[in-house]
Design a protein around this motif. Structure first.
Motif, PDB file in Angstrom:
ATOM      1  N   GLY A 137      -3.230   3.786   7.725  1.00  0.00           N
ATOM      2  CA  GLY A 137      -3.176   4.466   6.490  1.00  0.00           C
ATOM      3  C   GLY A 137      -3.124   3.634   4.961  1.00  0.00           C
ATOM      4  N   MET A 138      -3.916   2.689   5.251  1.00  0.00           N
ATOM      5  CA  MET A 138      -4.171   1.682   4.090  1.00  0.00           C
ATOM      6  C   MET A 138      -5.160   0.725   4.345  1.00  0.00           C
ATOM      7  N   THR A 172      -3.956   9.821   2.918  1.00  0.00           N
ATOM      8  CA  THR A 172      -2.808  10.137   3.521  1.00  0.00           C
ATOM      9  C   THR A 172      -2.598   9.150   4.457  1.00  0.00           C
ATOM     10  N   THR A 173      -1.269   8.746   4.428  1.00  0.00           N
ATOM     11  CA  THR A 173      -0.787   7.769   5.039  1.00  0.00           C
ATOM     12  C   THR A 173      -0.413   7.709   6.506  1.00  0.00           C
ATOM     13  N   GLN A 228       0.876  -1.136  -0.044  1.00  0.00           N
ATOM     14  CA  GLN A 228      -0.252   0.027  -0.007  1.00  0.00           C
ATOM     15  C   GLN A 228       0.586   1.302  -0.142  1.00  0.00           C
ATOM     16  N   THR A 229       2.100   1.234  -0.447  1.00  0.00           N
ATOM     17  CA  THR A 229       2.818   2.291  -0.726  1.00  0.00           C
ATOM     18  C   THR A 229       2.825   3.063  -2.216  1.00  0.00           C
ATOM     19  N   ASP A 263       2.334  12.444   3.586  1.00  0.00           N
ATOM     20  CA  ASP A 263       2.568  11.532   2.683  1.00  0.00           C
ATOM     21  C   ASP A 263       1.258  11.121   1.998  1.00  0.00           C
ATOM     22  N   LYS A 264       1.101  10.736   0.642  1.00  0.00           N
ATOM     23  CA  LYS A 264      -0.161   9.979   0.266  1.00  0.00           C
ATOM     24  C   LYS A 264       0.503   8.926  -0.574  1.00  0.00           C
ATOM     25  N   ALA A 265      -0.407   8.010  -0.770  1.00  0.00           N
ATOM     26  CA  ALA A 265       0.236   6.832  -1.830  1.00  0.00           C
ATOM     27  C   ALA A 265      -1.268   6.576  -2.638  1.00  0.00           C
TER      28      ALA A 265
END
Length: 588
Positions: free
Chosen positions: A575-576, A326-327, A301-302, A555-557
């Motif tokens: 965050g996933m 947003t992680t 999930q990165t 951070d976002k992914a």
């Protein structure tokens, strides 16, 4: 990393901190709510394709293996997420999207803990009917034994060890393998007066204790089945699934735990009949399988790679099955206060002002796949955060050369200076941010050389203050996510002087400020989440005023999910996507 609360009002205040931790929310302007319908970012705020349908096999893929399947040793975020499938704890995060998922809820415990008036004793009662996968009852002694394994860092190292700090209390307990107690239950601060009661006695109040007990390492372990360092090969299961096969570096298979009782578990749905994890080293091939529908989800999930990212964002149908949450991580540069000229705050400010926020954001993947421009050092999912708190004007999105030159003059380096940027050689996005920072600094006379070091040696390279000083690393590229969702869970390792280690150090700036340290002590005494949040807000301000860190992005992914998946939502604690909630619509 990740981690992320009654009968009396004070208890509710303690555990409710998790619920309020997401007050900042995710800034995803394209997010669509509407239960059931898939759309870009829909899973951030709602459950997509809600269903109770059971059956089929969930096909997960990963570009890396677990660090360990032993609950006490695993530390990767995706491993903690997968751990919810086979390990239960006294408390765990609620199964819900958004801020509701940050609330701790009883899991093995029958209710929230009873907390003494002095806030130093926590008493839990276990639910009836809870069993391991071999049918043996789970008792309070199994929970205590599992927690005692945290202390055996010589046998089962690698995972978080926060519980030692709060439960050892000078005993110097060596862990169960060297325990002289005949029952191997010699940790004095944890008592088990009967098989359904476990009592934690603290030396001083610590309001975040329930969060530590929600970590995988606090799960139950039956002493008779503990194989020490090999336990991760076949851990006992207390959740709805158990590991049936594991080929290191290749695959993991889980099947249903026949002794899991759904009536005792308010968190897990356990919809698939089996869960398969395929491990590959080819991230682009993994992306291709996702888009082709032969893989259901990337557990890392990165974020997908650049090729898949372009394909998703340019195809409305594919974009409708993707999310960019947003992680909970912040990507940043730390400036070492023990390496010249960063002993001078004005030289640190010069770097912050000279940096180009937009080029750094672009290096991370842009506003969709990289994240929002970072403005401070408290992520949006932590109580007390405010993404609009922008003391260095970074939301302007451009470098401020005039202020950078003023700061250089103030620190006695009007023509600039030389420094070294340390960055891991196995993190392409980090290398790109180092290059973007190098270019921006050069415009004001700061000549930065980039040193790409072995990313597998973080603990002994940038995590060793002595090595940092020796190498002259003035700027260190890094990133951090909370082990649990409070200001302490996120910031303490980064800014508290008492957490500076000879190896494995994450206070990269080597901040040593008694006022900052005291704020963590003050927060630990709080049972009112609003008051704790105010302390964390002040702490964040104090850190930013010191110019120790240059935040790049919140951070976002960008991740893709197979359209056949049911009950898809992003869990803010990880965050996933919440893996335990997933099902498959076609039953295959």
């Amino acid at each position: 990393m990740v981690s992320k609360t009654r009968a009396v009002a004070a208890v509710g205040a303690v555990v409710a901190l998790g619920l309020t931790a997401a007050c900042g929310g995710n800034s995803n302007s394209d997010s669509k709510s509407g239960e059931g319908k898939s759309a870009f970012n829909a899973a951030i705020t709602s459950v997509v394709n809600a269903s109770e349908k059971k059956g089929g096999t969930l096909n997960l893929w990963s570009s890396q293996d677990a660090d360990s399947w032993d609950p006490v040793r695993g530390y990767y975020a995706f491993v903690w997420n997968l751990n919810r499938l086979y390990t239960r704890k006294l408390m765990d995060y609620a199964a819900a999207p958004g801020e509701a998922g940050l609330k701790l809820t009883p899991d093995l415990a029958a209710a929230e803990p009873e907390i003494s008036a002095d806030k130093k004793t926590y008493t839990f009662k276990l639910k009836p009917g809870i069993k391991f996968d071999d049918g043996t009852p789970i008792t309070s002694k199994d929970v205590k034994y599992g927690i005692e394994r945290v202390f055996a860092q010589d046998v089962v190292p690698g995972g978080p060890s926060y519980l030692i700090e709060h439960l050892d209390q000078g005993q110097k307990y060596p862990g169960p393998y060297k325990d002289t107690d005949p029952n191997k239950l010699g940790l004095k601060s944890v008592e088990t007066p009967d098989d359904t009661t476990i009592v934690f006695k603290l030396a001083k109040p610590f309001g975040d204790l329930p969060y530590l007990l929600a970590m995988p390492g606090a799960g139950p372990v039956p002493k008779a089945r503990d194989t020490g360092a090999k336990y991760g090969e076949k851990p006992a299961a207390s959740g709805p699934y158990m590991i049936s096969e594991y080929a290191p570096g290749k695959s993991l298979k889980m099947v249903r735990n026949p002794h899991w009782d759904a009536s005792t578990d308010t968190i897990r749905k356990a919809l698939p009949d089996a869960v398969n994890l395929t491990i590959t080293t080819n991230a682009e091939d993994l992306d291709s399988r996702l888009l082709a529908g032969t893989a259901d989800l990337d557990t890392g999930q990165t974020g997908v790679q650049a090729k898949a990212r372009a394909e998703i964002l340019q195809d409305p149908k594919k974009k409708a099955y993707s999310d960019a949450p947003t992680t909970g991580f912040i990507r940043y540069a730390a400036m070492s206060t023990k390496v010249e000229p960063f002993t001078n705050i004005e030289c640190r400010k010069a770097v912050i002002y000279a940096a180009d926020p937009t080029s750094l954001q672009t290096a991370r993947g842009g506003p969709v796949a990289g994240g929002d421009i970072g403005t401070n050092m408290l992520p949006p999912n932590i109580a007390g955060s405010d993404p609009q708190y922008d003391p260095y004007g970074r939301l302007q999105g451009k470098p401020q050369a005039d202020k950078a030159k003023q700061a250089l003059a103030a620190c006695g380096k009007p023509e600039g200076f030389n420094t070294i940027i340390a960055v891991r050689n196995n993190r392409p996005a980090e290398i790109k941010t180092a290059e973007a920072l190098q270019a921006a600094l050069g415009t004001v006379g700061i000549k930065a050389t980039i040193d790409q070091y072995d990313g597998a040696q973080v603990a002994s390279v940038t995590g060793s203050p002595d090595n940092v000083h020796k190498k002259g690393y003035g700027i260190i590229i890094g990133g951090w996510g909370a082990d649990w969702q409070t200001g302490t869970g996120y910031m303490q390792a980064l800014v508290d002087s008492r957490y500076i280690q000879k190896n494995g150090n994450y206070n990269l700036a080597e901040i040593s400020d008694p006022a900052i340290d005291k704020m963590f002590d003050d927060a630990a005494l709080q049972t009112d989440p609003a008051k704790a949040a105010e302390i964390y807000k002040q702490l964040n301000t104090k850190v930013m005023e010191g110019a120790y860190y240059l935040p790049f992005v919140f951070d976002k992914a960008l991740n893709y999910r197979n359209p056949r998946l049911t009950n898809v939502y992003v869990h803010d604690a990880f965050g996933m996507v919440d893996f335990q909630a997933l099902g498959v619509s076609d039953g295959k």
